[in-house]
Structures are given as C-alpha cells and as structure tokens.
Design a protein around this motif. Structure first.
Motif, PDB file in Angstrom:
ATOM      1  N   VAL A 108      89.337  35.144   0.052  1.00  0.00           N
ATOM      2  CA  VAL A 108      90.052  35.937   1.038  1.00  0.00           C
ATOM      3  C   VAL A 108      89.004  36.479   2.005  1.00  0.00           C
ATOM      4  O   VAL A 108      87.999  37.066   1.573  1.00  0.00           O
ATOM      5  N   TYR A 109      89.231  36.263   3.281  1.00  0.00           N
ATOM      6  CA  TYR A 109      88.304  36.712   4.319  1.00  0.00           C
ATOM      7  C   TYR A 109      88.876  37.949   4.995  1.00  0.00           C
ATOM      8  O   TYR A 109      90.011  37.928   5.502  1.00  0.00           O
ATOM      9  N   LEU A 141      79.319  40.057   2.270  1.00  0.00           N
ATOM     10  CA  LEU A 141      79.251  40.022   3.731  1.00  0.00           C
ATOM     11  C   LEU A 141      78.941  38.599   4.176  1.00  0.00           C
ATOM     12  O   LEU A 141      77.966  38.002   3.729  1.00  0.00           O
ATOM     13  N   VAL A 142      79.752  38.064   5.069  1.00  0.00           N
ATOM     14  CA  VAL A 142      79.542  36.722   5.601  1.00  0.00           C
ATOM     15  C   VAL A 142      78.762  36.782   6.910  1.00  0.00           C
ATOM     16  O   VAL A 142      77.778  36.056   7.094  1.00  0.00           O
ATOM     17  N   ALA A 143      79.208  37.645   7.819  1.00  0.00           N
ATOM     18  CA  ALA A 143      78.566  37.747   9.122  1.00  0.00           C
ATOM     19  C   ALA A 143      78.908  39.091   9.743  1.00  0.00           C
ATOM     20  O   ALA A 143      79.956  39.673   9.452  1.00  0.00           O
ATOM     21  N   VAL A 144      78.015  39.560  10.592  1.00  0.00           N
ATOM     22  CA  VAL A 144      78.251  40.798  11.329  1.00  0.00           C
ATOM     23  C   VAL A 144      77.760  40.596  12.757  1.00  0.00           C
ATOM     24  O   VAL A 144      76.793  39.865  12.988  1.00  0.00           O
ATOM     25  N   ILE A 145      78.454  41.231  13.700  1.00  0.00           N
ATOM     26  CA  ILE A 145      78.083  41.132  15.098  1.00  0.00           C
ATOM     27  C   ILE A 145      78.036  42.529  15.691  1.00  0.00           C
ATOM     28  O   ILE A 145      78.869  43.383  15.375  1.00  0.00           O
ATOM     29  N   SER A 146      77.080  42.761  16.550  1.00  0.00           N
ATOM     30  CA  SER A 146      76.952  44.075  17.172  1.00  0.00           C
ATOM     31  C   SER A 146      78.060  44.293  18.199  1.00  0.00           C
ATOM     32  O   SER A 146      78.763  43.356  18.597  1.00  0.00           O
ATOM     33  N   GLY A 147      78.197  45.535  18.658  1.00  0.00           N
ATOM     34  CA  GLY A 147      79.235  45.879  19.612  1.00  0.00           C
ATOM     35  C   GLY A 147      79.136  45.094  20.909  1.00  0.00           C
ATOM     36  O   GLY A 147      80.143  44.710  21.496  1.00  0.00           O
ATOM     37  N   TYR A 174      75.868  49.186  12.445  1.00  0.00           N
ATOM     38  CA  TYR A 174      75.615  47.766  12.184  1.00  0.00           C
ATOM     39  C   TYR A 174      75.072  47.672  10.767  1.00  0.00           C
ATOM     40  O   TYR A 174      73.956  48.083  10.494  1.00  0.00           O
ATOM     41  N   LYS A 175      75.884  47.123   9.864  1.00  0.00           N
ATOM     42  CA  LYS A 175      75.518  47.108   8.448  1.00  0.00           C
ATOM     43  C   LYS A 175      75.458  45.687   7.924  1.00  0.00           C
ATOM     44  O   LYS A 175      76.313  44.861   8.260  1.00  0.00           O
ATOM     45  N   THR A 176      74.495  45.428   7.082  1.00  0.00           N
ATOM     46  CA  THR A 176      74.422  44.131   6.419  1.00  0.00           C
ATOM     47  C   THR A 176      74.887  44.229   4.972  1.00  0.00           C
ATOM     48  O   THR A 176      74.612  43.338   4.171  1.00  0.00           O
ATOM     49  N   VAL A 235      83.907  39.703   5.869  1.00  0.00           N
ATOM     50  CA  VAL A 235      83.534  39.869   4.469  1.00  0.00           C
ATOM     51  C   VAL A 235      84.497  39.027   3.642  1.00  0.00           C
ATOM     52  O   VAL A 235      85.695  39.020   3.929  1.00  0.00           O
ATOM     53  N   ARG A 236      84.009  38.333   2.652  1.00  0.00           N
ATOM     54  CA  ARG A 236      84.903  37.506   1.840  1.00  0.00           C
ATOM     55  C   ARG A 236      84.828  37.917   0.378  1.00  0.00           C
ATOM     56  O   ARG A 236      83.832  38.465  -0.083  1.00  0.00           O
TER      57      ARG A 236
END
Length: 123
Positions: free
Chosen positions: A95-96, A49-55, A104-106, A39-40
């Motif tokens: 700031v990242y 949110l920039v990117a999300v990845i699953s477990g 899993y959230k967008t 998140v930036r």
C-alpha cells in the motif's frame, strides 16, 4: 491542515509501469511549503519511505531499492505530487501512502497522510 487523496494504484506485471498521483487540499501557496513523500507498507512489514520531494521540487531523496526506477515530481500549481514507477518488481507490492510535512524528512514520520492506494506487482 492538509488532506491528501492518492490515486493510480492497481495490478501490474513485473517489469511494467504505474504512475501514482496525490492531490492535496491546501492552497497553492500553502502546498509549496510542504515536503511531500511516498511511503509504502507491505503486508507484515513496517512502513518504508520510498521518496520525498522538497516544497520547491528542487530536492528529492529515494530509498536505495527504487533508485533509477522511480521518479517523484510535483506540480505546485495543481497541488499534486506524482510517483512514476518503472521496472516494477513483485517486492514493490504494498500500500502506497502519500504524506506531507513542513519538514523535509527521510524517515516515515510525517504529519499528514492519505488513505493509501494498493500496488500489486505480479511475477
């Protein structure tokens, strides 16, 4: 409880590349239960949110502005996630933060957060 520590930020010229890393304190078994996100937040702007990845690492979602330029990955054996950033633009300056959640959230509403690392892209 998950503790997150980011690294890899810095100053780069437009068009350049950076790789951010985020190390988590959870056990390997626990770490793979968490979706991880980058998140930036730019000055004067809300967190994005920039990117999300699953477990498992099988699923990823990117915000439109970074698609094709950024790649998020994870190594569950090392309790670490990465954000490979390419073709950087001045508008990527922010700031990242690394974030974790069991869901899993967008959105940017994650349960656990790192301290953040500054990325500055000069024109």
């Amino acid at each position: 409880q998950v503790q997150l520590v980011e690294s890899g930020g810095g100053l780069v010229q437009a068009g350049g590349s950076l790789r951010l890393s985020c190390a988590a304190s959870a056990s390997a078994r626990t770490f793979s239960s968490y979706a991880m996100a980058w998140v930036r937040q730019a000055p004067g702007k809300e967190r994005e949110l920039v990117a999300v990845i699953s477990g498992s690492g099988r699923s990823t979602t990117y915000t439109d502005s970074v698609k094709g330029r950024f790649t998020m990955s994870r190594d569950n054996a090392k309790n670490t996630v990465y954000l490979q950033m390419g073709s950087l633009k001045p508008e990527d300056t922010a700031v990242y933060y690394c974030a974790a959640d069991l869901a899993y959230k967008t959105s940017s509403r994650y349960a656990y957060w790192g301290q953040g690392t500054q990325v500055t892209v000069s024109s």
